[in-house]
Design a protein around this motif. Structure first.
Motif, PDB file in Angstrom:
ATOM      1  N   PRO A  91      70.017  52.223  40.414  1.00 24.81           N
ATOM      2  CA  PRO A  91      69.912  51.696  41.755  1.00 24.81           C
ATOM      3  C   PRO A  91      71.128  51.936  42.456  1.00 24.81           C
ATOM      4  N   ASP A  92      71.293  51.612  43.642  1.00 26.93           N
ATOM      5  CA  ASP A  92      72.270  51.394  44.682  1.00 26.93           C
ATOM      6  C   ASP A  92      73.387  50.379  43.803  1.00 26.93           C
ATOM      7  N   GLY A  93      74.819  50.791  43.694  1.00 23.25           N
ATOM      8  CA  GLY A  93      75.616  49.873  43.184  1.00 23.25           C
ATOM      9  C   GLY A  93      75.959  50.054  41.714  1.00 23.25           C
ATOM     10  N   GLU A  94      75.090  50.752  40.958  1.00 23.22           N
ATOM     11  CA  GLU A  94      75.268  50.829  39.597  1.00 23.22           C
ATOM     12  C   GLU A  94      76.143  51.853  39.300  1.00 23.22           C
ATOM     13  N   GLU A  95      76.745  51.951  38.045  1.00 22.04           N
ATOM     14  CA  GLU A  95      77.720  53.140  37.621  1.00 22.04           C
ATOM     15  C   GLU A  95      76.989  54.246  37.245  1.00 22.04           C
ATOM     16  N   ILE A  96      77.786  55.346  37.674  1.00 21.16           N
ATOM     17  CA  ILE A  96      77.444  56.646  37.058  1.00 21.16           C
ATOM     18  C   ILE A  96      78.505  56.902  35.931  1.00 21.16           C
ATOM     19  N   VAL A  97      77.754  57.152  34.770  1.00 23.22           N
ATOM     20  CA  VAL A  97      78.520  57.084  33.414  1.00 23.22           C
ATOM     21  C   VAL A  97      78.570  58.664  33.171  1.00 23.22           C
ATOM     22  N   LEU A  98      79.760  59.280  32.962  1.00 23.87           N
ATOM     23  CA  LEU A  98      80.168  60.715  32.575  1.00 23.87           C
ATOM     24  C   LEU A  98      80.323  60.817  30.880  1.00 23.87           C
ATOM     25  N   PRO A  99      79.278  61.278  30.271  1.00 25.85           N
ATOM     26  CA  PRO A  99      79.130  61.360  28.817  1.00 25.85           C
ATOM     27  C   PRO A  99      80.110  62.163  28.134  1.00 25.85           C
ATOM     28  N   ASN A 100      80.859  63.126  28.896  1.00 23.19           N
ATOM     29  CA  ASN A 100      81.932  64.021  28.463  1.00 23.19           C
ATOM     30  C   ASN A 100      82.881  64.305  29.720  1.00 23.19           C
ATOM     31  N   LEU A 101      84.083  64.015  29.489  1.00 21.51           N
ATOM     32  CA  LEU A 101      85.063  64.481  30.657  1.00 21.51           C
ATOM     33  C   LEU A 101      85.332  65.795  30.438  1.00 21.51           C
ATOM     34  N   ASP A 102      85.030  66.532  29.485  1.00 19.06           N
ATOM     35  CA  ASP A 102      85.130  67.907  29.315  1.00 19.06           C
ATOM     36  C   ASP A 102      84.383  68.891  29.932  1.00 19.06           C
ATOM     37  N   HIS A 103      83.161  68.404  30.326  1.00 18.52           N
ATOM     38  CA  HIS A 103      81.878  69.101  31.118  1.00 18.52           C
ATOM     39  C   HIS A 103      82.358  68.766  32.673  1.00 18.52           C
ATOM     40  N   ARG A 104      82.071  69.780  33.471  1.00 16.22           N
ATOM     41  CA  ARG A 104      81.918  69.648  34.736  1.00 16.22           C
ATOM     42  C   ARG A 104      80.605  68.989  35.193  1.00 16.22           C
ATOM     43  N   ILE A 105      80.882  67.748  35.813  1.00 13.30           N
ATOM     44  CA  ILE A 105      79.612  66.954  36.125  1.00 13.30           C
ATOM     45  C   ILE A 105      79.613  66.873  37.598  1.00 13.30           C
ATOM     46  N   ASP A 106      78.923  67.456  38.446  1.00 15.29           N
ATOM     47  CA  ASP A 106      78.688  67.467  39.882  1.00 15.29           C
ATOM     48  C   ASP A 106      77.740  66.411  40.591  1.00 15.29           C
ATOM     49  N   GLY A 228      80.401  69.484  44.048  1.00 16.90           N
ATOM     50  CA  GLY A 228      81.506  69.385  43.305  1.00 16.90           C
ATOM     51  C   GLY A 228      81.850  68.379  42.382  1.00 16.90           C
ATOM     52  N   PRO A 229      83.008  68.446  41.400  1.00 17.14           N
ATOM     53  CA  PRO A 229      82.880  67.509  40.268  1.00 17.14           C
ATOM     54  C   PRO A 229      83.083  66.074  40.634  1.00 17.14           C
ATOM     55  N   LEU A 230      82.587  65.250  39.517  1.00 11.84           N
ATOM     56  CA  LEU A 230      83.127  63.900  39.489  1.00 11.84           C
ATOM     57  C   LEU A 230      84.178  63.502  38.474  1.00 11.84           C
ATOM     58  N   LYS A 231      84.709  62.409  38.626  1.00 12.56           N
ATOM     59  CA  LYS A 231      85.633  61.886  37.794  1.00 12.56           C
ATOM     60  C   LYS A 231      85.643  60.586  37.764  1.00 12.56           C
ATOM     61  N   PRO A 232      86.321  59.956  36.553  1.00  7.18           N
ATOM     62  CA  PRO A 232      86.258  58.638  36.475  1.00  7.18           C
ATOM     63  C   PRO A 232      86.974  57.699  37.794  1.00  7.18           C
TER      64      PRO A 232
END
Length: 267
Positions: A91-106, A228-232
């Motif tokens: 939902p709105d307000g919950e975190e997007i968790v990036l499982p691997n920072l070596d991947h480009r996640i858009d 484009g990519p996301l980052k922590p």
């Protein structure tokens, strides 16, 4: 009307948003018999849930010409249809968790269509009669896995990769609404659904040729250019005219993932 799902006093509830107040419904708003209970809550006093809990999430790829161009792909003659796991929804307000920072996640800003009644073999002139309403979806996508797999399901189905909300708006012209996404306050995507290659009616027709759509299922309709990519630590805000703002922070989940890096790819 703006419909939503929320948690109050440990209960999952349904309601209608009016300004900053929520009028509670006695059951799921997808049920025609749902009625107001008389209870009213303040938006600031509840936790939002995803506005719908779909059995199926149907996604459409390359549905804006400029996005196809930036992806180096030809414009599809027919909608590019694929499935995404509903377990990716947050939902709105919950975190997007990036499982691997070596991947480009858009990020990908998208209008989502919420189905209101069972649909199979729908005619175009009747297509919108099967729609309950519309909400916003950030179609977060792992580009490395798209390239590795050659299809999109795994790349787009990680937990938290489908922020959805904050509400379902029923009074909306889906083929002419402004859509905008910012990252840390900077505009990254800004378009209008009047630029869709395949309009909303056509998408419902084509999807319902293949499968039966049930109440609560959603179709996410493609993203404009500017992905484009996301980052922590990023804060992503997706705003769709008439619906509102979907806000999510991005966090590092790489310590819990075991994926290997691949070359980035955009689609």
């Amino acid at each position: 009307m703006k419909y939503l799902r929320f948690v109050k006093n440990g209960q999952n509830l349904f309601g209608v948003l009016e300004g900053e107040s929520i009028r509670q419904l006695d059951s799921d708003f997808l049920n025609e018999s749902a009625k107001f209970t008389g209870e009213v809550f303040q938006l600031s006093d509840v936790k939002l849930l995803p506005p719908v809990n779909p059995g199926q999430v149907i996604a459409i790829g390359l549905n804006y010409a400029l996005h196809a161009e930036e992806s180096g792909k030809a414009i599809p003659d027919e909608p590019m249809i694929f499935m995404v796991s509903p377990t990716a929804i947050v939902p709105d307000g919950e975190e997007i968790v990036l499982p691997n920072l070596d991947h480009r996640i858009d990020y990908e800003a998208e209008l989502a269509v919420v189905i209101g009644k069972q649909a199979k073999g729908v005619k175009k002139e009747e297509a919108l009669d099967y729609v309950f309403g519309y909400t916003a979806c950030n179609d977060v996508s792992d580009r490395n896995l798209q390239k590795k797999d050659g299809q999109f399901t795994r790349a787009k189905s990680f937990a938290t990769f489908k922020p959805l909300g904050p509400v379902i708006e029923t009074e909306l012209n889906p083929n002419n609404v402004e859509i905008k996404l910012t990252v840390n306050g900077e505009v990254r995507q800004h378009s209008n659904t009047d630029d869709l290659i395949h309009d909303i009616e056509s998408l419902i027709v084509k999807v319902s040729e293949v499968m039966t759509l049930n109440p609560g299922d959603i179709i996410i309709t493609g993203t404009p250019s500017g992905v484009g990519p996301l980052k922590p630590e990023d804060e992503v805000v997706l705003e769709i005219e008439g619906i509102g703002k979907l806000r999510n922070k991005v966090v590092d989940g790489s310590k819990q993932a075991g994926l290997q890096a691949e070359e980035p790819h955009t689609a």
